[in-house]
Write a protein that holds these residues in place. Structure first.
Motif, PDB file in Angstrom:
ATOM      1  N   GLY A 108       0.825  -1.209   0.000  1.00 20.05           N
ATOM      2  CA  GLY A 108       0.000   0.000   0.000  1.00 20.05           C
ATOM      3  C   GLY A 108       0.857   1.256   0.000  1.00 20.05           C
ATOM      4  O   GLY A 108       0.592   2.201  -0.739  1.00 20.05           O
ATOM      5  N   ARG A 109       1.897   1.247   0.836  1.00 19.24           N
ATOM      6  CA  ARG A 109       2.798   2.404   0.878  1.00 19.24           C
ATOM      7  C   ARG A 109       3.543   2.571  -0.438  1.00 19.24           C
ATOM      8  O   ARG A 109       3.726   3.686  -0.919  1.00 19.24           O
ATOM      9  CB  ARG A 109       3.791   2.264   2.026  1.00 19.24           C
ATOM     10  CG  ARG A 109       3.157   2.447   3.377  1.00 19.24           C
ATOM     11  CD  ARG A 109       4.153   2.322   4.490  1.00 19.24           C
ATOM     12  NE  ARG A 109       3.491   2.425   5.785  1.00 19.24           N
ATOM     13  CZ  ARG A 109       4.045   2.081   6.907  1.00 19.24           C
ATOM     14  NH1 ARG A 109       5.281   1.623   6.924  1.00 19.24           N
ATOM     15  NH2 ARG A 109       3.380   2.197   8.041  1.00 19.24           N
ATOM     16  N   TYR A 110       3.967   1.469  -1.039  1.00 17.30           N
ATOM     17  CA  TYR A 110       4.677   1.524  -2.316  1.00 17.30           C
ATOM     18  C   TYR A 110       3.767   2.110  -3.395  1.00 17.30           C
ATOM     19  O   TYR A 110       4.187   2.971  -4.167  1.00 17.30           O
ATOM     20  CB  TYR A 110       5.158   0.127  -2.726  1.00 17.30           C
ATOM     21  CG  TYR A 110       5.733   0.093  -4.116  1.00 17.30           C
ATOM     22  CD1 TYR A 110       7.005   0.573  -4.364  1.00 17.30           C
ATOM     23  CD2 TYR A 110       4.989  -0.389  -5.194  1.00 17.30           C
ATOM     24  CE1 TYR A 110       7.537   0.570  -5.636  1.00 17.30           C
ATOM     25  CE2 TYR A 110       5.506  -0.400  -6.469  1.00 17.30           C
ATOM     26  CZ  TYR A 110       6.778   0.078  -6.683  1.00 17.30           C
ATOM     27  OH  TYR A 110       7.289   0.078  -7.954  1.00 17.30           O
ATOM     28  N   GLU A 111       2.527   1.639  -3.438  1.00 16.87           N
ATOM     29  CA  GLU A 111       1.587   2.150  -4.429  1.00 16.87           C
ATOM     30  C   GLU A 111       1.328   3.639  -4.229  1.00 16.87           C
ATOM     31  O   GLU A 111       1.283   4.413  -5.188  1.00 16.87           O
ATOM     32  CB  GLU A 111       0.280   1.365  -4.377  1.00 16.87           C
ATOM     33  CG  GLU A 111       0.415  -0.055  -4.913  1.00 16.87           C
ATOM     34  CD  GLU A 111      -0.822  -0.912  -4.667  1.00 16.87           C
ATOM     35  OE1 GLU A 111      -1.817  -0.396  -4.107  1.00 16.87           O
ATOM     36  OE2 GLU A 111      -0.781  -2.104  -5.033  1.00 16.87           O
ATOM     37  N   GLU A 128       2.298   6.562  -6.849  1.00 18.66           N
ATOM     38  CA  GLU A 128       1.329   7.535  -7.347  1.00 18.66           C
ATOM     39  C   GLU A 128       1.819   8.960  -7.088  1.00 18.66           C
ATOM     40  O   GLU A 128       1.721   9.819  -7.970  1.00 18.66           O
ATOM     41  CB  GLU A 128      -0.026   7.325  -6.668  1.00 18.66           C
ATOM     42  CG  GLU A 128      -0.762   6.078  -7.117  1.00 18.66           C
ATOM     43  CD  GLU A 128      -2.033   5.827  -6.311  1.00 18.66           C
ATOM     44  OE1 GLU A 128      -2.504   6.755  -5.610  1.00 18.66           O
ATOM     45  OE2 GLU A 128      -2.541   4.700  -6.378  1.00 18.66           O
ATOM     46  N   GLU A 129       2.334   9.205  -5.880  1.00 20.77           N
ATOM     47  CA  GLU A 129       2.817  10.534  -5.536  1.00 20.77           C
ATOM     48  C   GLU A 129       4.020  10.926  -6.391  1.00 20.77           C
ATOM     49  O   GLU A 129       4.133  12.073  -6.825  1.00 20.77           O
ATOM     50  CB  GLU A 129       3.164  10.612  -4.053  1.00 20.77           C
ATOM     51  CG  GLU A 129       1.952  10.586  -3.144  1.00 20.77           C
ATOM     52  CD  GLU A 129       2.312  10.564  -1.666  1.00 20.77           C
ATOM     53  OE1 GLU A 129       3.510  10.670  -1.325  1.00 20.77           O
ATOM     54  OE2 GLU A 129       1.377  10.429  -0.856  1.00 20.77           O
ATOM     55  N   PHE A 149       6.227  14.112 -10.661  1.00 17.50           N
ATOM     56  CA  PHE A 149       6.924  14.197 -11.945  1.00 17.50           C
ATOM     57  C   PHE A 149       6.099  15.010 -12.935  1.00 17.50           C
ATOM     58  O   PHE A 149       6.625  15.889 -13.622  1.00 17.50           O
ATOM     59  CB  PHE A 149       7.196  12.790 -12.494  1.00 17.50           C
ATOM     60  CG  PHE A 149       7.892  12.790 -13.823  1.00 17.50           C
ATOM     61  CD1 PHE A 149       9.248  13.015 -13.906  1.00 17.50           C
ATOM     62  CD2 PHE A 149       7.184  12.565 -14.993  1.00 17.50           C
ATOM     63  CE1 PHE A 149       9.895  13.029 -15.120  1.00 17.50           C
ATOM     64  CE2 PHE A 149       7.825  12.572 -16.217  1.00 17.50           C
ATOM     65  CZ  PHE A 149       9.183  12.797 -16.286  1.00 17.50           C
ATOM     66  N   ASP A 150       4.796  14.722 -13.016  1.00 15.41           N
ATOM     67  CA  ASP A 150       3.925  15.460 -13.935  1.00 15.41           C
ATOM     68  C   ASP A 150       3.891  16.945 -13.587  1.00 15.41           C
ATOM     69  O   ASP A 150       3.923  17.803 -14.485  1.00 15.41           O
ATOM     70  CB  ASP A 150       2.508  14.879 -13.910  1.00 15.41           C
ATOM     71  CG  ASP A 150       2.436  13.491 -14.534  1.00 15.41           C
ATOM     72  OD1 ASP A 150       3.369  13.112 -15.287  1.00 15.41           O
ATOM     73  OD2 ASP A 150       1.444  12.778 -14.261  1.00 15.41           O
TER      74      ASP A 150
END
Length: 119
Positions: free
Chosen positions: A38-41, A45-46, A51-52
């Motif tokens: 969960g933390r990795y996901e 996402e963050e 990056f965007d």
């Protein structure tokens, strides 16, 4: 109940307790794996979002820099054009006009030298 039955019951209780301890450890491992995923996901996402955002900010800065560079370039070109007009270098070929101005300067230098010699 016989002593053998009592011993077998205690052994079964011990086996049952050992199994429960094993299952609790297995459950703890499973829960930690789920939390890590969960933390990795979430981090993934963050990071993607960050990056965007950085790409968008970079595009904005690039556009601003190009605009300022273009404006500065236009200012420089206008100033160069004004100087060329003031020097009379825009009416005829520049090399010819420079040669004429050099000849006039040479003539003036000679005249000043003659005047200085006559004093």
């Amino acid at each position: 109940m016989t002593t053998t039955d009592t011993i077998k019951g205690k052994i079964n209780e011990a086996e049952d307790m050992a199994r429960k301890i094993w299952l609790a450890g297995l459950g703890a491992y499973g829960k930690s794996v789920e939390e890590a995923q969960g933390r990795y996901e979430k981090l993934s996402e963050e990071a993607s979002k960050m990056f965007d955002e950085l790409v968008t900010k970079g595009e904005t800065l690039e556009d601003d820099a190009r605009s300022k560079f273009k404006s500065t370039t236009n200012d420089v070109e206008n100033r160069v054009s004004d100087v060329r007009k003031k020097l009379g270098l825009d009416a005829e070929p520049a090399d010819q006009r420079i040669d004429e101005l050099s000849a006039k300067i040479d003539a003036l230098t000679e005249a000043v030298a003659k005047l200085a010699a006559n004093k």
